[in-house]
Enzyme design. Structure first.
Site, PDB file in Angstrom:
ATOM      1  N   TYR A  69       0.855  -1.184  -0.073  1.00 56.36           N
ATOM      2  CA  TYR A  69       0.002   0.057   0.034  1.00 56.36           C
ATOM      3  C   TYR A  69       1.013   1.370  -0.026  1.00 56.36           C
ATOM      4  O   TYR A  69       0.480   2.243  -0.449  1.00 56.36           O
ATOM      5  CB  TYR A  69      -1.027  -0.113   1.156  1.00 56.36           C
ATOM      6  CG  TYR A  69      -2.183   0.937   1.029  1.00 56.36           C
ATOM      7  CD1 TYR A  69      -2.990   0.560   0.088  1.00 56.36           C
ATOM      8  CD2 TYR A  69      -2.662   1.677   2.079  1.00 56.36           C
ATOM      9  CE1 TYR A  69      -4.121   1.448  -0.270  1.00 56.36           C
ATOM     10  CE2 TYR A  69      -3.919   2.499   2.016  1.00 56.36           C
ATOM     11  CZ  TYR A  69      -4.716   2.268   0.741  1.00 56.36           C
ATOM     12  OH  TYR A  69      -5.848   2.892   0.649  1.00 56.36           O
TER      13      TYR A  69
ATOM     14  N   LYS B 135      -3.471   8.028   3.473  1.00 53.09           N
ATOM     15  CA  LYS B 135      -4.244   7.733   4.246  1.00 53.09           C
ATOM     16  C   LYS B 135      -3.979   8.121   5.965  1.00 53.09           C
ATOM     17  O   LYS B 135      -5.201   8.477   6.509  1.00 53.09           O
ATOM     18  CB  LYS B 135      -4.959   6.230   4.179  1.00 53.09           C
ATOM     19  CG  LYS B 135      -5.531   5.715   2.706  1.00 53.09           C
ATOM     20  CD  LYS B 135      -6.718   6.586   2.503  1.00 53.09           C
ATOM     21  CE  LYS B 135      -7.683   5.949   1.319  1.00 53.09           C
ATOM     22  NZ  LYS B 135      -8.583   6.874   0.771  1.00 53.09           N
TER      23      LYS B 135
END
Ligand SMILES: NC(=O)c1ccc[n+]([C@@H]2O[C@H](COP(=O)([O-])OP(=O)(O)OC[C@H]3O[C@@H](n4cnc5c(N)ncnc54)[C@H](O)[C@@H]3O)[C@@H](O)[C@H]2O)c1
Length: 254
Positions: free
Chosen positions: A153, A160
Protein backbone atom coordinates in the site's frame (compact mmCIF):
# COMPACT_ATOMS: atom_id res chain seq x y z
CA UNK A 1 -39.53 6.84 5.87
CA UNK A 2 -35.82 6.57 4.93
CA UNK A 3 -33.05 7.86 7.21
CA UNK A 4 -32.00 10.48 4.64
CA UNK A 5 -35.52 11.71 3.82
CA UNK A 6 -35.34 15.33 2.66
CA UNK A 7 -31.53 15.45 2.72
CA UNK A 8 -29.40 16.77 -0.14
CA UNK A 9 -26.18 14.81 -0.68
CA UNK A 10 -23.12 15.34 -2.90
CA UNK A 11 -21.29 12.10 -3.77
CA UNK A 12 -17.86 12.21 -5.42
CA UNK A 13 -15.80 9.35 -6.82
CA UNK A 14 -18.30 7.39 -8.91
CA UNK A 15 -16.43 5.71 -11.77
CA UNK A 16 -18.05 2.29 -12.22
CA UNK A 17 -20.93 0.53 -10.53
CA UNK A 18 -18.30 -1.21 -8.34
CA UNK A 19 -17.23 2.20 -6.93
CA UNK A 20 -17.96 2.68 -3.24
CA UNK A 21 -19.40 6.07 -4.26
CA UNK A 22 -21.96 4.34 -6.49
CA UNK A 23 -23.23 2.23 -3.58
CA UNK A 24 -23.41 5.33 -1.38
CA UNK A 25 -25.43 7.20 -4.03
CA UNK A 26 -27.76 4.24 -4.53
CA UNK A 27 -28.44 3.62 -0.84
CA UNK A 28 -28.74 7.38 -0.16
CA UNK A 29 -31.47 7.60 -2.81
CA UNK A 30 -33.20 4.53 -1.42
CA UNK A 31 -33.15 6.23 1.99
CA UNK A 32 -34.86 9.33 0.59
CA UNK A 33 -31.98 11.65 -0.32
CA UNK A 34 -31.65 13.86 -3.36
CA UNK A 35 -28.22 13.05 -4.82
CA UNK A 36 -25.81 15.06 -6.98
CA UNK A 37 -22.69 13.32 -8.32
CA UNK A 38 -19.28 14.52 -9.37
CA UNK A 39 -17.07 12.67 -11.81
CA UNK A 40 -13.44 12.95 -12.84
CA UNK A 41 -12.12 12.61 -16.38
CA UNK A 42 -14.34 10.03 -18.01
CA UNK A 43 -17.57 11.97 -17.61
CA UNK A 44 -19.56 10.15 -20.28
CA UNK A 45 -18.79 6.86 -18.47
CA UNK A 46 -19.88 8.36 -15.14
CA UNK A 47 -23.09 9.68 -16.75
CA UNK A 48 -23.80 6.20 -18.11
CA UNK A 49 -23.22 4.64 -14.68
CA UNK A 50 -25.40 7.32 -13.04
CA UNK A 51 -28.33 6.08 -15.16
CA UNK A 52 -28.17 2.79 -13.22
CA UNK A 53 -29.18 4.58 -10.00
CA UNK A 54 -32.78 4.28 -8.81
CA UNK A 55 -33.33 7.93 -9.82
CA UNK A 56 -31.47 10.10 -12.34
CA UNK A 57 -28.70 12.16 -10.71
CA UNK A 58 -26.88 15.09 -12.30
CA UNK A 59 -23.12 14.60 -12.84
CA UNK A 60 -20.77 17.59 -12.41
CA UNK A 61 -17.12 17.63 -13.39
CA UNK A 62 -14.64 17.74 -10.50
CA UNK A 63 -10.90 17.24 -10.70
CA UNK A 64 -9.71 17.95 -7.16
CA UNK A 65 -6.40 19.18 -8.57
CA UNK A 66 -8.23 21.86 -10.58
CA UNK A 67 -8.72 25.09 -8.60
CA UNK A 68 -11.38 26.42 -10.98
CA UNK A 69 -13.44 23.23 -10.59
CA UNK A 70 -13.28 23.63 -6.80
CA UNK A 71 -13.99 27.39 -6.85
CA UNK A 72 -17.10 26.93 -8.98
CA UNK A 73 -18.34 23.74 -7.32
CA UNK A 74 -20.81 25.35 -4.89
CA UNK A 75 -22.50 27.43 -7.60
CA UNK A 76 -22.68 24.44 -9.98
CA UNK A 77 -24.13 22.18 -7.26
CA UNK A 78 -26.48 25.06 -6.34
CA UNK A 79 -28.12 24.78 -9.77
CA UNK A 80 -29.51 21.39 -8.71
CA UNK A 81 -30.11 21.68 -4.93
CA UNK A 82 -30.65 24.68 -2.64
CA UNK A 83 -28.10 23.46 -0.08
CA UNK A 84 -26.21 20.37 1.08
CA UNK A 85 -26.73 18.21 4.17
CA UNK A 86 -24.04 15.69 3.30
CA UNK A 87 -20.82 15.47 1.28
CA UNK A 88 -19.03 12.22 0.47
CA UNK A 89 -15.33 12.18 -0.40
CA UNK A 90 -14.70 8.89 -2.21
CA UNK A 91 -11.55 9.88 -4.05
CA UNK A 92 -8.11 8.32 -4.07
CA UNK A 93 -5.20 8.03 -6.46
CA UNK A 94 -1.47 7.29 -6.31
CA UNK A 95 0.90 6.85 -9.26
CA UNK A 96 2.03 3.25 -9.83
CA UNK A 97 5.54 4.11 -8.57
CA UNK A 98 4.03 4.99 -5.18
CA UNK A 99 2.50 1.53 -4.75
CA UNK A 100 3.48 -2.11 -4.92
CA UNK A 101 6.56 -2.30 -2.69
CA UNK A 102 8.60 0.55 -4.13
CA UNK A 103 8.35 2.69 -0.99
CA UNK A 104 12.05 3.53 -0.70
CA UNK A 105 12.37 4.73 -4.30
CA UNK A 106 9.24 6.81 -4.91
CA UNK A 107 9.97 10.41 -5.97
CA UNK A 108 8.51 13.42 -4.16
CA UNK A 109 6.59 14.41 -7.32
CA UNK A 110 4.71 11.11 -7.27
CA UNK A 111 4.15 11.25 -3.52
CA UNK A 112 2.90 14.84 -3.92
CA UNK A 113 0.33 13.70 -6.50
CA UNK A 114 -0.93 10.98 -4.14
CA UNK A 115 -1.20 13.42 -1.23
CA UNK A 116 -2.85 16.15 -3.34
CA UNK A 117 -5.58 13.85 -4.68
CA UNK A 118 -6.06 11.50 -1.73
CA UNK A 119 -5.43 13.71 1.33
CA UNK A 120 -5.48 17.47 0.70
CA UNK A 121 -8.62 17.15 -1.44
CA UNK A 122 -10.61 16.14 1.65
CA UNK A 123 -10.08 19.65 2.96
CA UNK A 124 -10.52 21.25 -0.50
CA UNK A 125 -13.84 19.48 -1.07
CA UNK A 126 -15.20 20.30 2.40
CA UNK A 127 -14.26 23.98 2.06
CA UNK A 128 -15.65 24.18 -1.50
CA UNK A 129 -19.02 22.94 -0.18
CA UNK A 130 -19.21 25.27 2.85
CA UNK A 131 -21.35 27.92 1.10
CA UNK A 132 -24.06 25.25 0.73
CA UNK A 133 -23.84 23.96 4.32
CA UNK A 134 -25.02 27.03 6.22
CA UNK A 135 -27.30 24.92 8.44
CA UNK A 136 -24.59 22.39 9.32
CA UNK A 137 -24.23 18.93 7.83
CA UNK A 138 -22.04 15.87 7.57
CA UNK A 139 -18.84 15.25 5.63
CA UNK A 140 -17.78 11.61 5.18
CA UNK A 141 -14.57 10.28 3.64
CA UNK A 142 -13.39 6.80 2.66
CA UNK A 143 -10.32 5.53 4.48
CA UNK A 144 -8.16 2.43 4.65
CA UNK A 145 -6.89 1.81 8.19
CA UNK A 146 -3.62 3.76 8.39
CA UNK A 147 -2.65 2.78 11.92
CA UNK A 148 -0.24 0.15 10.57
CA UNK A 149 2.06 -0.48 7.61
CA UNK A 150 0.54 -2.85 5.04
CA UNK A 151 2.12 -4.84 2.21
CA UNK A 152 2.17 -2.95 -1.16
CA UNK A 153 0.00 0.00 0.00
CA UNK A 154 3.10 2.18 0.47
CA UNK A 155 2.58 5.93 -0.08
CA UNK A 156 -1.19 5.47 -0.31
CA UNK A 157 -0.93 4.32 3.31
CA UNK A 158 0.89 7.54 4.17
CA UNK A 159 -1.79 9.49 2.27
CA UNK A 160 -4.50 7.73 4.31
CA UNK A 161 -2.63 8.48 7.57
CA UNK A 162 -2.75 12.14 6.49
CA UNK A 163 -6.44 11.77 5.68
CA UNK A 164 -7.09 10.46 9.20
CA UNK A 165 -5.27 13.45 10.66
CA UNK A 166 -7.04 15.91 8.33
CA UNK A 167 -10.33 14.34 9.48
CA UNK A 168 -9.56 15.37 13.07
CA UNK A 169 -8.51 18.92 12.11
CA UNK A 170 -11.56 19.41 9.89
CA UNK A 171 -13.76 18.17 12.75
CA UNK A 172 -12.07 20.73 15.01
CA UNK A 173 -12.55 23.64 12.60
CA UNK A 174 -16.03 22.85 11.23
CA UNK A 175 -17.73 21.81 14.48
CA UNK A 176 -18.66 25.43 15.28
CA UNK A 177 -20.71 25.47 12.06
CA UNK A 178 -22.53 22.30 13.06
CA UNK A 179 -20.65 20.23 10.48
CA UNK A 180 -19.62 16.71 11.49
CA UNK A 181 -16.59 15.14 9.77
CA UNK A 182 -16.01 11.39 9.87
CA UNK A 183 -14.24 8.60 7.99
CA UNK A 184 -15.36 5.11 7.12
CA UNK A 185 -12.33 2.77 7.10
CA UNK A 186 -13.39 0.02 4.71
CA UNK A 187 -11.80 -3.38 4.20
CA UNK A 188 -10.51 -4.24 0.70
CA UNK A 189 -13.07 -4.04 -2.12
CA UNK A 190 -12.64 -4.94 -5.78
CA UNK A 191 -12.94 -1.48 -7.35
CA UNK A 192 -10.90 0.22 -10.09
CA UNK A 193 -8.76 1.94 -7.43
CA UNK A 194 -8.00 -1.41 -5.77
CA UNK A 195 -7.25 -3.16 -9.07
CA UNK A 196 -4.64 -0.52 -9.84
CA UNK A 197 -2.63 -1.51 -6.74
CA UNK A 198 0.03 -4.03 -7.78
CA UNK A 199 -0.13 -6.91 -5.27
CA UNK A 200 -3.66 -6.09 -4.04
CA UNK A 201 -4.23 -9.85 -4.07
CA UNK A 202 -2.28 -10.07 -0.80
CA UNK A 203 -5.19 -8.28 0.89
CA UNK A 204 -7.78 -10.32 -0.96
CA UNK A 205 -6.25 -13.60 0.15
CA UNK A 206 -5.97 -12.87 3.87
CA UNK A 207 -8.83 -10.50 4.74
CA UNK A 208 -11.86 -12.81 4.55
CA UNK A 209 -10.14 -15.40 6.80
CA UNK A 210 -8.87 -12.87 9.31
CA UNK A 211 -12.18 -11.02 9.71
CA UNK A 212 -14.25 -12.26 12.67
CA UNK A 213 -17.39 -11.47 10.65
CA UNK A 214 -15.91 -12.66 7.36
CA UNK A 215 -15.51 -10.23 4.45
CA UNK A 216 -17.01 -10.09 0.95
CA UNK A 217 -14.49 -8.38 -1.37
CA UNK A 218 -17.17 -7.47 -3.90
CA UNK A 219 -19.84 -6.09 -1.56
CA UNK A 220 -19.58 -2.30 -1.25
CA UNK A 221 -22.92 -2.04 0.58
CA UNK A 222 -21.61 -2.34 4.18
CA UNK A 223 -19.17 0.58 3.73
CA UNK A 224 -21.81 2.58 1.84
CA UNK A 225 -24.44 1.98 4.53
CA UNK A 226 -22.01 3.32 7.15
CA UNK A 227 -21.52 6.47 5.04
CA UNK A 228 -25.29 6.89 4.76
CA UNK A 229 -25.73 6.35 8.50
CA UNK A 230 -23.10 9.00 9.28
CA UNK A 231 -25.00 11.49 7.09
CA UNK A 232 -28.29 10.71 8.83
CA UNK A 233 -29.56 12.24 12.07
CA UNK A 234 -28.47 9.12 13.97
CA UNK A 235 -24.89 10.29 14.69
CA UNK A 236 -25.62 13.83 15.94
CA UNK A 237 -22.72 14.01 18.41
CA UNK A 238 -20.05 12.10 16.46
CA UNK A 239 -17.22 13.91 14.70
CA UNK A 240 -13.50 13.35 14.08
CA UNK A 241 -14.32 9.62 14.21
CA UNK A 242 -13.04 6.70 12.13
CA UNK A 243 -15.67 4.00 11.77
CA UNK A 244 -14.19 0.63 10.76
CA UNK A 245 -16.25 -1.38 8.29
CA UNK A 246 -13.81 -4.20 7.73
CA UNK A 247 -15.39 -7.34 9.18
CA UNK A 248 -13.46 -6.62 12.39
CA UNK A 249 -9.90 -7.06 11.07
CA UNK A 250 -8.65 -3.87 12.77
CA UNK A 251 -9.38 -5.41 16.18
CA UNK A 252 -7.45 -8.64 15.61
CA UNK A 253 -3.75 -9.34 16.15
CA UNK A 254 -1.90 -12.22 14.50
N1 LIG B 1 -11.42 -0.41 -2.79
C1 LIG B 1 -10.88 -0.57 -1.59
O1 LIG B 1 -10.35 -1.63 -1.25
C2 LIG B 1 -10.93 0.59 -0.61
C3 LIG B 1 -10.82 0.30 0.75
C4 LIG B 1 -10.83 1.37 1.66
C5 LIG B 1 -10.98 2.67 1.18
N2 LIG B 1 -11.08 2.89 -0.17
C6 LIG B 1 -11.21 4.28 -0.63
O2 LIG B 1 -12.48 4.47 -1.20
C7 LIG B 1 -12.41 5.61 -2.04
C8 LIG B 1 -13.10 5.28 -3.37
O3 LIG B 1 -12.37 4.31 -4.07
P1 LIG B 1 -13.03 3.04 -4.73
O4 LIG B 1 -12.40 1.87 -4.10
O5 LIG B 1 -14.51 3.17 -4.77
O6 LIG B 1 -12.42 3.08 -6.21
P2 LIG B 1 -12.89 3.85 -7.54
O7 LIG B 1 -11.75 3.69 -8.49
O8 LIG B 1 -14.22 3.37 -7.99
O9 LIG B 1 -13.02 5.35 -7.05
C9 LIG B 1 -11.91 6.23 -6.94
C10 LIG B 1 -12.38 7.54 -7.49
O10 LIG B 1 -11.38 8.56 -7.35
C11 LIG B 1 -11.58 9.42 -8.45
N3 LIG B 1 -10.45 10.30 -8.69
C12 LIG B 1 -9.16 9.97 -8.97
N4 LIG B 1 -8.45 11.10 -9.20
C13 LIG B 1 -9.31 12.16 -9.03
C14 LIG B 1 -9.17 13.57 -9.13
N5 LIG B 1 -8.01 14.15 -9.47
N6 LIG B 1 -10.27 14.35 -8.89
C15 LIG B 1 -11.46 13.80 -8.56
N7 LIG B 1 -11.65 12.46 -8.46
C16 LIG B 1 -10.58 11.65 -8.70
C17 LIG B 1 -11.80 8.45 -9.62
O11 LIG B 1 -12.38 9.11 -10.74
C18 LIG B 1 -12.73 7.45 -8.98
O12 LIG B 1 -14.08 7.82 -9.19
C19 LIG B 1 -10.93 5.97 -2.17
O13 LIG B 1 -10.62 7.00 -1.26
C20 LIG B 1 -10.25 4.68 -1.73
O14 LIG B 1 -8.95 4.88 -1.25
C21 LIG B 1 -11.08 1.88 -1.07
Amino acid sequence: MGILEGKRILVTGVLTDASIGFAVAKIAQEEGAQVVLTGFGRLSLVERIAKRLPQPAPVLELDVQNTEHLDTLASRVGEHVDGLDGVVHSIGFAPQTALGGNFLNTTWEDVATALHISTFSYKSLAVACLPLMKEGGSVVGLDFDASKAWPVYDWMGVAKAGLESANRYLARDLGKQGIRVNLVAAGPLRTMAAKSIPGFKEFEDSWPDKAPLGWDLSDTAPAARACVALMSDWFPATTGEILHVDGGVHAIGA
